[in-house]
Design a protein around this motif. Structure first.
Motif, PDB file in Angstrom:
ATOM      1  N   THR A  56      -1.239 -39.968 -35.548  1.00 40.23           N
ATOM      2  CA  THR A  56      -2.176 -40.240 -34.458  1.00 40.23           C
ATOM      3  C   THR A  56      -1.542 -39.968 -33.101  1.00 40.23           C
ATOM      4  O   THR A  56      -2.118 -39.267 -32.256  1.00 40.23           O
ATOM      5  CB  THR A  56      -2.657 -41.704 -34.517  1.00 40.23           C
ATOM      6  N   LEU A  57      -0.348 -40.504 -32.894  1.00 43.51           N
ATOM      7  CA  LEU A  57       0.335 -40.294 -31.612  1.00 43.51           C
ATOM      8  C   LEU A  57       0.692 -38.818 -31.407  1.00 43.51           C
ATOM      9  O   LEU A  57       0.557 -38.295 -30.298  1.00 43.51           O
ATOM     10  CB  LEU A  57       1.593 -41.166 -31.518  1.00 43.51           C
ATOM     11  N   GLY A  58       1.151 -38.162 -32.455  1.00 45.60           N
ATOM     12  CA  GLY A  58       1.488 -36.744 -32.350  1.00 45.60           C
ATOM     13  C   GLY A  58       0.271 -35.882 -32.051  1.00 45.60           C
ATOM     14  O   GLY A  58       0.333 -34.976 -31.204  1.00 45.60           O
ATOM     15  N   GLY A  59      -0.837 -36.168 -32.703  1.00 41.88           N
ATOM     16  CA  GLY A  59      -2.068 -35.427 -32.447  1.00 41.88           C
ATOM     17  C   GLY A  59      -2.585 -35.632 -31.035  1.00 41.88           C
ATOM     18  O   GLY A  59      -3.000 -34.685 -30.360  1.00 41.88           O
ATOM     19  N   CYS A  60      -2.535 -36.868 -30.576  1.00 41.28           N
ATOM     20  CA  CYS A  60      -2.983 -37.161 -29.200  1.00 41.28           C
ATOM     21  C   CYS A  60      -2.071 -36.495 -28.175  1.00 41.28           C
ATOM     22  O   CYS A  60      -2.545 -35.944 -27.180  1.00 41.28           O
ATOM     23  CB  CYS A  60      -3.034 -38.670 -28.962  1.00 41.28           C
ATOM     24  N   THR A  61      -0.770 -36.510 -28.429  1.00 40.98           N
ATOM     25  CA  THR A  61       0.180 -35.865 -27.516  1.00 40.98           C
ATOM     26  C   THR A  61      -0.055 -34.360 -27.478  1.00 40.98           C
ATOM     27  O   THR A  61      -0.074 -33.750 -26.401  1.00 40.98           O
ATOM     28  CB  THR A  61       1.630 -36.163 -27.950  1.00 40.98           C
ATOM     29  N   ALA A  62      -0.240 -33.753 -28.634  1.00 40.82           N
ATOM     30  CA  ALA A  62      -0.485 -32.310 -28.708  1.00 40.82           C
ATOM     31  C   ALA A  62      -1.772 -31.945 -27.977  1.00 40.82           C
ATOM     32  O   ALA A  62      -1.816 -30.943 -27.248  1.00 40.82           O
ATOM     33  CB  ALA A  62      -0.558 -31.861 -30.164  1.00 40.82           C
ATOM     34  N   ALA A  63      -2.805 -32.750 -28.143  1.00 36.56           N
ATOM     35  CA  ALA A  63      -4.072 -32.487 -27.463  1.00 36.56           C
ATOM     36  C   ALA A  63      -3.908 -32.592 -25.948  1.00 36.56           C
ATOM     37  O   ALA A  63      -4.419 -31.755 -25.199  1.00 36.56           O
ATOM     38  CB  ALA A  63      -5.146 -33.465 -27.941  1.00 36.56           C
ATOM     39  N   TYR A  64      -3.174 -33.591 -25.504  1.00 33.02           N
ATOM     40  CA  TYR A  64      -2.950 -33.775 -24.067  1.00 33.02           C
ATOM     41  C   TYR A  64      -2.164 -32.599 -23.476  1.00 33.02           C
ATOM     42  O   TYR A  64      -2.491 -32.079 -22.421  1.00 33.02           O
ATOM     43  CB  TYR A  64      -2.213 -35.090 -23.812  1.00 33.02           C
ATOM     44  N   LEU A  65      -1.127 -32.168 -24.163  1.00 35.68           N
ATOM     45  CA  LEU A  65      -0.283 -31.091 -23.656  1.00 35.68           C
ATOM     46  C   LEU A  65      -0.980 -29.725 -23.668  1.00 35.68           C
ATOM     47  O   LEU A  65      -0.586 -28.831 -22.934  1.00 35.68           O
ATOM     48  CB  LEU A  65       1.016 -31.013 -24.463  1.00 35.68           C
ATOM     49  N   SER A  66      -1.995 -29.566 -24.493  1.00 39.50           N
ATOM     50  CA  SER A  66      -2.673 -28.262 -24.582  1.00 39.50           C
ATOM     51  C   SER A  66      -3.933 -28.171 -23.729  1.00 39.50           C
ATOM     52  O   SER A  66      -4.617 -27.152 -23.759  1.00 39.50           O
ATOM     53  CB  SER A  66      -3.016 -27.953 -26.039  1.00 39.50           C
ATOM     54  N   GLN A  67      -4.212 -29.190 -22.940  1.00 43.94           N
ATOM     55  CA  GLN A  67      -5.398 -29.149 -22.083  1.00 43.94           C
ATOM     56  C   GLN A  67      -5.316 -27.965 -21.120  1.00 43.94           C
ATOM     57  O   GLN A  67      -4.294 -27.738 -20.487  1.00 43.94           O
ATOM     58  CB  GLN A  67      -5.540 -30.434 -21.277  1.00 43.94           C
ATOM     59  N   GLY A  68      -6.420 -27.221 -21.040  1.00 50.64           N
ATOM     60  CA  GLY A  68      -6.504 -26.101 -20.118  1.00 50.64           C
ATOM     61  C   GLY A  68      -5.768 -24.854 -20.561  1.00 50.64           C
ATOM     62  O   GLY A  68      -5.693 -23.884 -19.821  1.00 50.64           O
ATOM     63  N   LYS A  69      -5.216 -24.848 -21.754  1.00 46.63           N
ATOM     64  CA  LYS A  69      -4.446 -23.696 -22.207  1.00 46.63           C
ATOM     65  C   LYS A  69      -5.213 -22.852 -23.216  1.00 46.63           C
ATOM     66  O   LYS A  69      -4.639 -21.982 -23.848  1.00 46.63           O
ATOM     67  CB  LYS A  69      -3.117 -24.158 -22.783  1.00 46.63           C
ATOM     68  N   PHE A  70      -6.485 -23.103 -23.354  1.00 46.95           N
ATOM     69  CA  PHE A  70      -7.352 -22.288 -24.178  1.00 46.95           C
ATOM     70  C   PHE A  70      -8.242 -21.507 -23.234  1.00 46.95           C
ATOM     71  O   PHE A  70      -8.837 -22.078 -22.331  1.00 46.95           O
ATOM     72  CB  PHE A  70      -8.203 -23.159 -25.116  1.00 46.95           C
ATOM     73  N   LYS A  71      -8.328 -20.197 -23.407  1.00 38.68           N
ATOM     74  CA  LYS A  71      -9.124 -19.349 -22.529  1.00 38.68           C
ATOM     75  C   LYS A  71     -10.325 -18.816 -23.284  1.00 38.68           C
ATOM     76  O   LYS A  71     -10.273 -18.599 -24.493  1.00 38.68           O
ATOM     77  CB  LYS A  71      -8.304 -18.152 -22.048  1.00 38.68           C
ATOM     78  N   SER A  72     -11.386 -18.543 -22.543  1.00 35.97           N
ATOM     79  CA  SER A  72     -12.535 -17.912 -23.174  1.00 35.97           C
ATOM     80  C   SER A  72     -12.233 -16.429 -23.370  1.00 35.97           C
ATOM     81  O   SER A  72     -11.472 -15.822 -22.622  1.00 35.97           O
ATOM     82  CB  SER A  72     -13.790 -18.088 -22.311  1.00 35.97           C
ATOM     83  N   VAL A  73     -12.831 -15.851 -24.392  1.00 38.01           N
ATOM     84  CA  VAL A  73     -12.664 -14.422 -24.673  1.00 38.01           C
ATOM     85  C   VAL A  73     -13.168 -13.612 -23.482  1.00 38.01           C
ATOM     86  O   VAL A  73     -12.562 -12.610 -23.091  1.00 38.01           O
ATOM     87  CB  VAL A  73     -13.395 -14.036 -25.979  1.00 38.01           C
ATOM     88  N   VAL A  74     -14.268 -14.062 -22.873  1.00 36.06           N
ATOM     89  CA  VAL A  74     -14.834 -13.358 -21.718  1.00 36.06           C
ATOM     90  C   VAL A  74     -13.821 -13.323 -20.574  1.00 36.06           C
ATOM     91  O   VAL A  74     -13.624 -12.285 -19.945  1.00 36.06           O
ATOM     92  CB  VAL A  74     -16.154 -14.025 -21.265  1.00 36.06           C
ATOM     93  N   SER A  75     -13.144 -14.450 -20.322  1.00 37.75           N
ATOM     94  CA  SER A  75     -12.136 -14.505 -19.267  1.00 37.75           C
ATOM     95  C   SER A  75     -10.990 -13.544 -19.547  1.00 37.75           C
ATOM     96  O   SER A  75     -10.512 -12.857 -18.644  1.00 37.75           O
ATOM     97  CB  SER A  75     -11.614 -15.935 -19.138  1.00 37.75           C
ATOM     98  N   ILE A  76     -10.567 -13.468 -20.774  1.00 42.53           N
ATOM     99  CA  ILE A  76      -9.471 -12.562 -21.130  1.00 42.53           C
ATOM    100  C   ILE A  76      -9.900 -11.116 -20.971  1.00 42.53           C
ATOM    101  O   ILE A  76      -9.157 -10.299 -20.415  1.00 42.53           O
ATOM    102  CB  ILE A  76      -8.977 -12.851 -22.559  1.00 42.53           C
ATOM    103  N   ILE A  77     -11.105 -10.780 -21.412  1.00 42.12           N
ATOM    104  CA  ILE A  77     -11.591  -9.402 -21.280  1.00 42.12           C
ATOM    105  C   ILE A  77     -11.691  -9.020 -19.808  1.00 42.12           C
ATOM    106  O   ILE A  77     -11.254  -7.947 -19.408  1.00 42.12           O
ATOM    107  CB  ILE A  77     -12.947  -9.225 -21.986  1.00 42.12           C
ATOM    108  N   ASN A  78     -12.255  -9.900 -19.004  1.00 44.40           N
ATOM    109  CA  ASN A  78     -12.474  -9.580 -17.590  1.00 44.40           C
ATOM    110  C   ASN A  78     -11.218  -9.616 -16.738  1.00 44.40           C
ATOM    111  O   ASN A  78     -11.107  -8.858 -15.771  1.00 44.40           O
ATOM    112  CB  ASN A  78     -13.523 -10.517 -16.989  1.00 44.40           C
ATOM    113  N   ASN A  79     -10.272 -10.490 -17.060  1.00 51.87           N
ATOM    114  CA  ASN A  79      -9.141 -10.719 -16.165  1.00 51.87           C
ATOM    115  C   ASN A  79      -7.775 -10.287 -16.696  1.00 51.87           C
ATOM    116  O   ASN A  79      -6.898  -9.966 -15.900  1.00 51.87           O
ATOM    117  CB  ASN A  79      -9.062 -12.202 -15.778  1.00 51.87           C
ATOM    118  N   ASP A  80      -7.580 -10.326 -17.996  1.00 49.82           N
ATOM    119  CA  ASP A  80      -6.238 -10.138 -18.536  1.00 49.82           C
ATOM    120  C   ASP A  80      -5.992  -8.784 -19.198  1.00 49.82           C
ATOM    121  O   ASP A  80      -4.846  -8.371 -19.326  1.00 49.82           O
ATOM    122  CB  ASP A  80      -5.913 -11.245 -19.540  1.00 49.82           C
ATOM    123  N   LEU A  81      -7.029  -8.122 -19.666  1.00 49.94           N
ATOM    124  CA  LEU A  81      -6.839  -6.844 -20.355  1.00 49.94           C
ATOM    125  C   LEU A  81      -6.598  -5.713 -19.355  1.00 49.94           C
ATOM    126  O   LEU A  81      -7.185  -5.686 -18.273  1.00 49.94           O
ATOM    127  CB  LEU A  81      -8.061  -6.493 -21.212  1.00 49.94           C
TER     128      LEU A  81
END
Length: 139
Positions: A56-81
């Motif tokens: 439980t603690l590990g899952g909550c910590t992992a979720a907290y640390l990964s906030q904002g680090k998932f990008k939409s495919v549209v954002s990647i196509i428009n900005n990163d490619l």
């Protein structure tokens, strides 16, 4: 009627936005290690109860640390490619339409509206992201 790169990418981004496709930018593996490590430690020190608490603690910590680090495919196509990557993705999608050869825009629009065609486009985008960009789409 050939489809230019801008039209192909516009179609891809529209479908990806409708489906809310997102990419885990190397955070899923890191989160798995954090959650797994905490679970192992909890189990070693606390037995069965420790497994539950550590997980439980590990899952909550992992979720907290990964906030904002998932990008939409549209954002990647428009900005990163790069331009070459956009062209390559557009070529992948154009391959789907080469099979039909529609005579006018209306025929193409009806063809694209079919769920099976949308699914083929999504699968093509997922395949491109996995093979060419080494990214995993999570939705």
């Amino acid at each position: 009627m050939p489809i230019n790169t801008a039209e192909a990418l516009s179609l891809v981004t529209q479908i990806c936005e409708e489906e809310k496709l997102r990419v885990a930018v190397k955070e899923s593996v890191k989160g798995g290690f954090i959650a797994g490590g905490a679970t192992i430690l909890g189990g070693l020190f606390g037995g069965p109860i420790g497994l539950a608490i550590g997980g439980t603690l590990g899952g909550c910590t992992a979720a907290y640390l990964s906030q904002g680090k998932f990008k939409s495919v549209v954002s990647i196509i428009n900005n990163d490619l790069t331009g070459a990557q956009r062209e390559s993705l557009a070529n992948s999608v154009r391959g789907i339409f080469s099979e039909i050869g529609p005579a006018d825009y209306a025929a193409l629009t009806l063809y694209i509206a079919q769920p099976a065609v949308k699914e083929r486009i999504i699968q093509e985008v997922i395949g491109y992201f996995q093979s060419q960009l080494q990214m995993t789409i999570i939705d």
